[in-house]
Design a protein around this motif. Structure first.
Motif: not given
Length: 166
Positions: A45-59, A127-137
């Motif tokens: 959706a953002l047109g970026i590499a999948v590694g640039q997504i900061a996924k939140s995993i809950i344990f 930290f391999r990336f300068d810009e990342i994206w995260a979920a916003a709730g």
């Protein structure tokens, strides 16, 4: 983002937007047309590499039932043994646990503005990336940031918490 724009957003996104604004973060959440419940969907959706997504995993930490949030690069798999070595034995968290502890549904868990502060670890691979994206709730909500912003916004340590790339 003004108050009227904020009130039109889903409640979880409003919480994230408030925290980002209070912390002086320069980027407000944006709503995507399509859901981004997975890292791949968000990257597409953002047109970026999948590694640039900061996924939140809950344990779920077994010793005290605390939520453990691992913020990991979207192209990496979390290594539960590495997480356990840092925070104690964990197990899978079901949707009810995630919602109760974070205030978010799976697919929209943000790294910030949780209902109860989680134990948090940040994947150093981000930290391999300068810009990342995260979920916003919300499954449609995301926000832009730099990996170092995660440290500032969460107060969490950066650690080796993922499996080596295949």
């Amino acid at each position: 983002m003004c108050g009227a724009e904020l009130s039109a957003l889903p409640e979880g996104v409003q919480r994230v937007a408030r925290v980002l604004r209070e912390q002086g973060h320069p980027h407000s959440p944006v709503m995507l047309d399509d859901a981004a419940r997975t890292a791949q969907q968000a990257a597409d959706a953002l047109g970026i590499a999948v590694g640039q997504i900061a996924k939140s995993i809950i344990f779920r930490r077994k010793s005290d039932d605390a939520a453990v949030l691992v913020i990991a690069s979207g192209d990496r798999r979390v290594d539960e043994k590495k997480v356990d070595a840092l925070v104690g034995k964990t197990g899978r968290a079901d949707a009810e646990f995630v919602k109760a502890k974070t205030g978010y549904s799976i697919g929209g868990v943000s790294p910030v503005a949780h209902a109860q502060p989680p134990v948090t670890l940040i994947d150093r691979e981000l930290f391999r990336f300068d810009e990342i994206w995260a979920a916003a709730g919300h499954p449609h909500g995301v926000f832009k940031l730099h990996p170092s912003d995660l440290e500032r916004l969460t107060g969490a340590p950066v650690a080796d918490v993922v499996q080596p790339p295949a």
